[in-house]
Design an enzyme around this catalytic site. Structure first.
Site, PDB file in Angstrom:
ATOM      1  N   ASP A 168       0.815  -1.224   0.008  1.00  0.00           N
ATOM      2  CA  ASP A 168      -0.010  -0.013   0.043  1.00  0.00           C
ATOM      3  C   ASP A 168       0.743   1.220  -0.064  1.00  0.00           C
ATOM      4  O   ASP A 168       2.039   1.247   0.069  1.00  0.00           O
ATOM      5  CB  ASP A 168      -1.012  -0.108   1.171  1.00  0.00           C
TER       6      ASP A 168
ATOM      7  N   ASN B  17      -7.846  -3.040  13.741  1.00  0.00           N
ATOM      8  CA  ASN B  17      -9.129  -3.252  13.464  1.00  0.00           C
ATOM      9  C   ASN B  17      -9.075  -4.350  12.456  1.00  0.00           C
ATOM     10  O   ASN B  17     -10.008  -4.451  11.736  1.00  0.00           O
ATOM     11  CB  ASN B  17      -9.547  -1.784  12.423  1.00  0.00           C
TER      12      ASN B  17
ATOM     13  N   HIS C 120      -7.112  -4.768   9.704  1.00  0.00           N
ATOM     14  CA  HIS C 120      -6.985  -4.728   8.309  1.00  0.00           C
ATOM     15  C   HIS C 120      -5.699  -5.502   7.861  1.00  0.00           C
ATOM     16  O   HIS C 120      -4.816  -5.639   8.772  1.00  0.00           O
ATOM     17  CB  HIS C 120      -6.853  -3.101   7.915  1.00  0.00           C
TER      18      HIS C 120
ATOM     19  N   GLU D 178      -9.460  -2.265   4.746  1.00  0.00           N
ATOM     20  CA  GLU D 178     -10.327  -1.662   6.105  1.00  0.00           C
ATOM     21  C   GLU D 178     -11.692  -2.599   6.199  1.00  0.00           C
ATOM     22  O   GLU D 178     -11.891  -3.297   5.208  1.00  0.00           O
ATOM     23  CB  GLU D 178     -10.444  -0.345   6.009  1.00  0.00           C
TER      24      GLU D 178
HETATM   25  P1  PGA Z   1       2.181  -1.446  12.465  1.00  0.00           P
HETATM   26  O1  PGA Z   1       1.023  -1.615  11.701  1.00  0.00           O
HETATM   27  O2  PGA Z   1       3.077  -2.564  12.002  1.00  0.00           O
HETATM   28  O3  PGA Z   1       2.705  -0.234  12.613  1.00  0.00           O
HETATM   29  O4  PGA Z   1       1.491  -2.070  13.665  1.00  0.00           O
HETATM   30  C1  PGA Z   1       0.576  -2.786  11.009  1.00  0.00           C
HETATM   31  C2  PGA Z   1      -0.596  -2.839  10.123  1.00  0.00           C
HETATM   32  O5  PGA Z   1      -1.386  -1.808  10.039  1.00  0.00           O
HETATM   33  O6  PGA Z   1      -0.568  -3.723   9.111  1.00  0.00           O
END
Ligand code: PGA
Length: 267
Positions: free
Chosen positions: A84, A155, A157, A162
């Site tokens: 992304d 959440n 994702h 999302e």
């Molecule tokens: P993080 O993000 O490694 O910064 O916790 C994980 C994600 O959102 O996939």
């Protein structure tokens, strides 16, 4: 690095390995990626890697870069696709995922610059759908992903897919696209952006179709803030409302690499 324990999760045939700490879990992720590179290059002359950003995989990239420096791993025959990118954003913006990848991996390994793909946060908005479709066509033309490294948002994702009210089938088939970030994602991005107002509220993300289509999926989750969502994704219903729960539809090719705090609610 052997797992401290393999955790059977009731009602799920997912492979869940729990490590003593986040460093050991990250090393295990790097081991798996390095193995896929070696095996894919031996079998097909190339390795197609799906990569992730965020705080969790930083140590994975340190580890992979160290292996390249030591001469035990090469990205010479690798092609990478990142999950992304914020939209819109300039690639030289230090908050872009293109800049993150340059800093953490691309500048430290022998990967050809023209085979390191990150969705482009500068395409005009009317061209984003075609850019996203082209990204999927490139992955398809490369024969799909040999491995996808994933993190999990609080959440649920995966990439920036999302929580959604789509059907499981509809969500599983979704192509790469431009999305609005979920409030939980925006709140978590304050760590990078400094304030909620500064968080770029949209992003381009690889769709769930490519993620689930990868021949191997390595899900890395560490720290106590991930414990609740890891348990929800592995033990709750399979639903697009918890995107990572869809990994259970392809459980035989997914490995969850956790540290003890992230595994704390799995029982
Ligand atoms: P993080 O993000 O490694 O910064 O916790 C994980 C994600 O959102 O996939």
């Amino acid at each position: 690095m052997p797992a401290e324990r393999t955790l059977p999760v009731a009602g799920s045939n997912s492979t869940v390995l729990v490590f003593a700490d986040a460093d050991a879990a990250a090393r295990a992720a790097a081991d798996r990626i390095a193995r896929v590179v070696a095996e894919s290059v031996a079998a097909r002359g190339k390795a197609i890697l799906g990569l992730a950003t965020g705080a969790t995989p930083e140590k994975v990239y340190d580890d992979l870069a160290a292996r390249v420096a030591a001469g035990t791993l090469s990205f010479r025959d690798a092609t990478t696709y990142n999950l992304d990118e914020y939209y819109p954003i300039q690639p030289l913006d230090p908050l872009s995922y293109r800049a993150y990848m340059h800093r953490l991996l691309f500048s430290r390994v022998d990967l050809a610059a023209n085979r390191a793909h990150v969705l482009d946060g500068t395409v005009p908005e009317e061209a984003t759908a075609e850019h996203a479709a082209q990204f999927d066509r490139w992955i398809d033309a490369d024969g799909g992903l040999d491995v996808q490294l994933l993190g999990i948002g609080r959440n649920g994702h995966i990439g920036f897919n999302e929580p959604s009210d789509l059907s499981v089938e509809g969500f599983a088939a979704r192509s790469t696209l431009l999305i609005d970030l979920h409030p939980v994602t925006r709140a978590d991005a304050v760590r990078e952006f400094g304030s909620l107002e500064a968080v770029i509220p949209r992003a381009l993300t690889m769709g769930v179709r490519q993620i689930l289509g990868a021949r191997t999926v390595v899900m890395l989750a560490t720290g106590p803030k991930k414990a609740a969502i890891v348990a929800e994704a592995l033990k709750g219903p399979v639903t697009a409302a918890v995107p990572a729960s869809l990994l259970r539809t392809v459980a035989d090719k997914v490995v969850w690499l956790l540290d003890e705090p992230a595994a704390a609610e799995l029982g």
